[in-house]
Design a protein around this motif. Structure first.
Motif, PDB file in Angstrom:
ATOM      1  N   VAL A   1      59.577  53.802  23.692  1.00  0.00           N
ATOM      2  CA  VAL A   1      60.590  53.032  22.966  1.00  0.00           C
ATOM      3  C   VAL A   1      61.943  53.686  23.212  1.00  0.00           C
ATOM      4  CG1 VAL A   1      61.415  52.357  20.683  1.00  0.00           C
ATOM      5  CG2 VAL A   1      58.978  52.183  21.240  1.00  0.00           C
ATOM      6  N   CYS A   2      62.933  52.867  23.567  1.00  0.00           N
ATOM      7  CA  CYS A   2      64.253  53.385  23.942  1.00  0.00           C
ATOM      8  C   CYS A   2      65.334  52.741  23.085  1.00  0.00           C
ATOM      9  CB  CYS A   2      64.543  53.100  25.410  1.00  0.00           C
ATOM     10  SG  CYS A   2      63.310  53.780  26.549  1.00  0.00           S
ATOM     11  N   LEU A   3      66.327  53.549  22.709  1.00  0.00           N
ATOM     12  CA  LEU A   3      67.442  53.107  21.864  1.00  0.00           C
ATOM     13  C   LEU A   3      68.751  53.373  22.610  1.00  0.00           C
ATOM     14  CD1 LEU A   3      66.222  54.733  18.525  1.00  0.00           C
ATOM     15  CD2 LEU A   3      65.806  52.384  19.303  1.00  0.00           C
ATOM     16  N   HIS A   4      69.525  52.314  22.823  1.00  0.00           N
ATOM     17  CA  HIS A   4      70.765  52.413  23.580  1.00  0.00           C
ATOM     18  C   HIS A   4      71.910  52.953  22.718  1.00  0.00           C
ATOM     19  CE1 HIS A   4      72.374  48.918  21.451  1.00  0.00           C
ATOM     20  NE2 HIS A   4      71.181  48.343  21.624  1.00  0.00           N
ATOM     21  N   GLY A   5      73.040  53.177  23.351  1.00  0.00           N
ATOM     22  CA  GLY A   5      74.219  53.682  22.654  1.00  0.00           C
ATOM     23  C   GLY A   5      75.046  52.579  22.015  1.00  0.00           C
ATOM     24  N   ALA A   6      76.158  52.979  21.408  1.00  0.00           N
ATOM     25  CA  ALA A   6      77.040  52.043  20.730  1.00  0.00           C
ATOM     26  C   ALA A   6      77.676  51.078  21.732  1.00  0.00           C
ATOM     27  CB  ALA A   6      78.141  52.807  19.980  1.00  0.00           C
ATOM     28  N   LEU A   7      77.954  49.862  21.253  1.00  0.00           N
ATOM     29  CA  LEU A   7      78.614  48.812  22.039  1.00  0.00           C
ATOM     30  C   LEU A   7      77.824  48.439  23.286  1.00  0.00           C
ATOM     31  CD1 LEU A   7      82.360  49.966  21.917  1.00  0.00           C
ATOM     32  CD2 LEU A   7      81.060  48.689  20.214  1.00  0.00           C
ATOM     33  N   ALA A   8      76.502  48.589  23.242  1.00  0.00           N
ATOM     34  CA  ALA A   8      75.684  48.266  24.411  1.00  0.00           C
ATOM     35  C   ALA A   8      74.544  47.349  23.982  1.00  0.00           C
ATOM     36  CB  ALA A   8      75.166  49.550  25.061  1.00  0.00           C
ATOM     37  N   SER A   9      73.464  47.343  24.762  1.00  0.00           N
ATOM     38  CA  SER A   9      72.329  46.474  24.449  1.00  0.00           C
ATOM     39  C   SER A   9      71.137  46.910  25.287  1.00  0.00           C
ATOM     40  CB  SER A   9      72.660  45.007  24.755  1.00  0.00           C
ATOM     41  OG  SER A   9      72.647  44.789  26.160  1.00  0.00           O
ATOM     42  N   SER A  10      70.008  46.243  25.046  1.00  0.00           N
ATOM     43  CA  SER A  10      68.811  46.526  25.828  1.00  0.00           C
ATOM     44  C   SER A  10      69.023  46.211  27.305  1.00  0.00           C
ATOM     45  CB  SER A  10      67.634  45.714  25.278  1.00  0.00           C
ATOM     46  OG  SER A  10      67.941  44.324  25.261  1.00  0.00           O
ATOM     47  N   ALA A  11      69.785  45.173  27.596  1.00  0.00           N
ATOM     48  CA  ALA A  11      70.021  44.800  28.996  1.00  0.00           C
ATOM     49  C   ALA A  11      70.893  45.812  29.717  1.00  0.00           C
ATOM     50  CB  ALA A  11      70.665  43.417  29.067  1.00  0.00           C
ATOM     51  N   HIS A  12      71.696  46.571  28.972  1.00  0.00           N
ATOM     52  CA  HIS A  12      72.502  47.626  29.583  1.00  0.00           C
ATOM     53  C   HIS A  12      71.650  48.852  29.900  1.00  0.00           C
ATOM     54  CE1 HIS A  12      75.641  45.209  27.643  1.00  0.00           C
ATOM     55  NE2 HIS A  12      76.499  45.773  28.469  1.00  0.00           N
ATOM     56  N   LEU A  13      70.753  49.218  28.990  1.00  0.00           N
ATOM     57  CA  LEU A  13      69.974  50.440  29.176  1.00  0.00           C
ATOM     58  C   LEU A  13      68.806  50.257  30.128  1.00  0.00           C
ATOM     59  CD1 LEU A  13      69.374  53.375  28.530  1.00  0.00           C
ATOM     60  CD2 LEU A  13      68.226  52.627  26.427  1.00  0.00           C
ATOM     61  N   MET A  14      68.165  49.100  30.098  1.00  0.00           N
ATOM     62  CA  MET A  14      66.945  48.898  30.888  1.00  0.00           C
ATOM     63  C   MET A  14      67.115  49.262  32.364  1.00  0.00           C
ATOM     64  SD  MET A  14      63.696  47.756  30.637  1.00  0.00           S
ATOM     65  CE  MET A  14      63.422  46.506  29.379  1.00  0.00           C
ATOM     66  N   PRO A  15      68.171  48.815  33.061  1.00  0.00           N
ATOM     67  CA  PRO A  15      68.260  49.156  34.489  1.00  0.00           C
ATOM     68  C   PRO A  15      68.493  50.637  34.753  1.00  0.00           C
ATOM     69  CG  PRO A  15      70.240  48.011  33.782  1.00  0.00           C
ATOM     70  CD  PRO A  15      69.256  47.904  32.662  1.00  0.00           C
ATOM     71  N   GLU A  16      69.001  51.369  33.763  1.00  0.00           N
ATOM     72  CA  GLU A  16      69.228  52.801  33.947  1.00  0.00           C
ATOM     73  C   GLU A  16      67.934  53.607  33.857  1.00  0.00           C
ATOM     74  OE1 GLU A  16      72.222  53.496  34.940  1.00  0.00           O
ATOM     75  OE2 GLU A  16      72.770  51.415  34.525  1.00  0.00           O
ATOM     76  N   LEU A  17      66.842  52.964  33.455  1.00  0.00           N
ATOM     77  CA  LEU A  17      65.580  53.672  33.267  1.00  0.00           C
ATOM     78  C   LEU A  17      64.763  53.782  34.547  1.00  0.00           C
ATOM     79  CD1 LEU A  17      64.605  52.140  29.815  1.00  0.00           C
ATOM     80  CD2 LEU A  17      65.704  54.336  30.274  1.00  0.00           C
ATOM     81  N   GLY A  18      65.180  53.061  35.589  1.00  0.00           N
ATOM     82  CA  GLY A  18      64.649  53.216  36.931  1.00  0.00           C
ATOM     83  C   GLY A  18      63.146  53.404  36.997  1.00  0.00           C
ATOM     84  N   PRO A  19      62.698  54.556  37.536  1.00  0.00           N
ATOM     85  CA  PRO A  19      61.265  54.778  37.775  1.00  0.00           C
ATOM     86  C   PRO A  19      60.407  54.738  36.514  1.00  0.00           C
ATOM     87  CG  PRO A  19      62.596  56.389  38.962  1.00  0.00           C
ATOM     88  CD  PRO A  19      63.532  55.653  38.053  1.00  0.00           C
ATOM     89  N   LEU A  20      61.000  54.934  35.351  1.00  0.00           N
ATOM     90  CA  LEU A  20      60.201  54.902  34.127  1.00  0.00           C
ATOM     91  C   LEU A  20      59.555  53.535  33.928  1.00  0.00           C
ATOM     92  CD1 LEU A  20      62.618  56.783  31.695  1.00  0.00           C
ATOM     93  CD2 LEU A  20      60.542  57.685  32.748  1.00  0.00           C
ATOM     94  N   LEU A  21      60.179  52.489  34.466  1.00  0.00           N
ATOM     95  CA  LEU A  21      59.672  51.136  34.264  1.00  0.00           C
ATOM     96  C   LEU A  21      58.351  50.899  34.980  1.00  0.00           C
ATOM     97  CD1 LEU A  21      63.041  49.195  34.674  1.00  0.00           C
ATOM     98  CD2 LEU A  21      61.905  49.875  32.554  1.00  0.00           C
ATOM     99  N   ALA A  22      58.028  51.744  35.946  1.00  0.00           N
ATOM    100  CA  ALA A  22      56.759  51.595  36.657  1.00  0.00           C
ATOM    101  C   ALA A  22      55.638  52.395  36.011  1.00  0.00           C
ATOM    102  CB  ALA A  22      56.926  52.033  38.112  1.00  0.00           C
ATOM    103  N   ARG A  23      55.979  53.360  35.155  1.00  0.00           N
ATOM    104  CA  ARG A  23      54.968  54.281  34.620  1.00  0.00           C
ATOM    105  C   ARG A  23      54.702  54.084  33.134  1.00  0.00           C
ATOM    106  NH1 ARG A  23      54.191  58.925  38.018  1.00  0.00           N
ATOM    107  NH2 ARG A  23      53.224  59.892  36.193  1.00  0.00           N
ATOM    108  N   TYR A  24      55.579  53.357  32.442  1.00  0.00           N
ATOM    109  CA  TYR A  24      55.456  53.206  30.990  1.00  0.00           C
ATOM    110  C   TYR A  24      55.656  51.748  30.598  1.00  0.00           C
ATOM    111  CZ  TYR A  24      55.786  58.233  31.143  1.00  0.00           C
ATOM    112  OH  TYR A  24      55.537  59.545  31.449  1.00  0.00           O
ATOM    113  N   ARG A  25      55.090  51.388  29.449  1.00  0.00           N
ATOM    114  CA  ARG A  25      55.389  50.091  28.843  1.00  0.00           C
ATOM    115  C   ARG A  25      56.648  50.316  28.010  1.00  0.00           C
ATOM    116  NH1 ARG A  25      54.819  44.760  29.845  1.00  0.00           N
ATOM    117  NH2 ARG A  25      54.341  43.529  27.968  1.00  0.00           N
ATOM    118  N   VAL A  26      57.781  49.951  28.567  1.00  0.00           N
ATOM    119  CA  VAL A  26      59.079  50.296  27.998  1.00  0.00           C
ATOM    120  C   VAL A  26      59.541  49.197  27.043  1.00  0.00           C
ATOM    121  CG1 VAL A  26      61.494  50.787  28.517  1.00  0.00           C
ATOM    122  CG2 VAL A  26      59.687  51.669  30.016  1.00  0.00           C
TER     123      VAL A  26
END
Length: 314
Positions: free
Chosen positions: A57-82
């Protein structure tokens, strides 16, 4: 129409919602959107990764959103249910409310989210303001966290008031009042490690669209985190005006004695958005989350609280 708590006008809200869609369209993996109910209001969650993989489970910073943080997670998206949660009060996709920063509200909100997602226990990652919310969870409901990752988190240290004024606050005020490309460039130079046209354009619109929330979150204390004994990994940025990296990591070691820490050299508050940095950061996080040594470290008994201090919930 009731006025928005978070946005300066309906047009401002629509502008930020359109930016969410633009960032979402660029995501490199299929995603699923969910909206879950909490005691504080509806909360949006963006989900990606193999369904059978361990949850993160991931929590983004202020003035952002899930769509902003998701692409920054890169390889984690292949190894975890994010599950990237749109932090209530900080994202256009969740309820238009602002939670109190004192007390357990953020932990209660996140507990409701985890319950709705069916996650009794999960890895938890928080960035900046999301790091503050993650720390609240570690204080109030530590049993819900398997391993904790904090990236330039709020609520550990404060930066220089003078640098914050001259490098962030004044440039932000000038840009809000008299927007121009030159003023935006000056503002982002104090916050961003690399220049990214899409991120910079978004940030300019966000600064002018949101009713900015400048409440400083209360700093965590050793007593407040005495009940959290799970493994933790904390990143600080060496040129972070808001939360100076070396100071932040020293404080993290005081609060979380068994934590691993890492200084991001040559970085401001917003880390680089290039693929090489993403791979490096996510590789480090993957090694931590999959480390048997980290799991074993969680079994070490926590140090006693300083004399005369209890372990308060909030």
């Amino acid at each position: 129409m009731t006025s928005s708590i978070m946005f300066r006008s309906p047009e401002a809200r629509a502008r930020i919602a359109a930016w969410f869609d633009r960032f979402h369209e660029k995501l490199p993996v299929p995603t699923r959107s969910r909206e879950v109910a909490t005691r504080f209001g509806a909360t949006h969650v963006l989900i990606a990764g193999p369904e059978s993989a361990p949850p993160l489970v991931c929590l983004h910073g202020a003035l952002a959103s899930s769509a902003h943080l998701m692409p920054e997670l890169g390889p984690l998206l292949a190894r975890y249910r994010v599950h990237v949660v749109d932090v209530i009060g900080q994202s256009v996709k969740s309820a238009d409310v602002r939670l109190p920063i004192d007390g357990p509200a953020y932990a209660e909100w996140l507990t409701d989210v985890l319950d709705a997602l069916g996650l009794a226990r999960t890895h938890l990652l928080g960035v900046s303001w999301g790091g503050f919310a993650a720390l609240r969870m570690a204080q109030v409901a530590p049993a819900r966290i398997d391993r904790l990752v904090l990236i330039v988190p709020a609520a550990l240290v404060s930066g220089s008031a003078w640098q914050g004024l001259t490098r962030i606050a004044i440039p932000m005020a000038l840009y809000r009042a008299f927007p121009s490309e030159e003023r935006l460039a000056r503002l982002v130079s104090g916050l961003f490690s690399t220049h990214d046209d899409m991120w910079c354009s978004y940030f300019g619109d966000a600064v002018r669209s949101y009713r900015l929330d400048f409440r400083p979150p209360p700093l965590a204390t050793p007593a407040s985190l005495a009940g959290f004994t799970r493994p933790a990994l904390v990143f600080g940025a060496d040129d972070d005006v808001s939360f100076p990296g070396a100071k932040l990591l020293a404080r993290a070691k005081e609060l979380l004695p068994h934590a691993e820490t890492e200084l991001l050299e040559g970085c401001r508050h917003s880390p680089p958005t290039d693929d090489a940095f993403r791979a490096r950061l996510c590789g480090r996080i993957t090694r931590f989350l999959g480390s048997d040594a980290a799991r074993d470290a969680a079994d070490v008994a926590p140090p006693p609280a300083p004399p005369g201090l209890a372990a308060p919930v909030a």
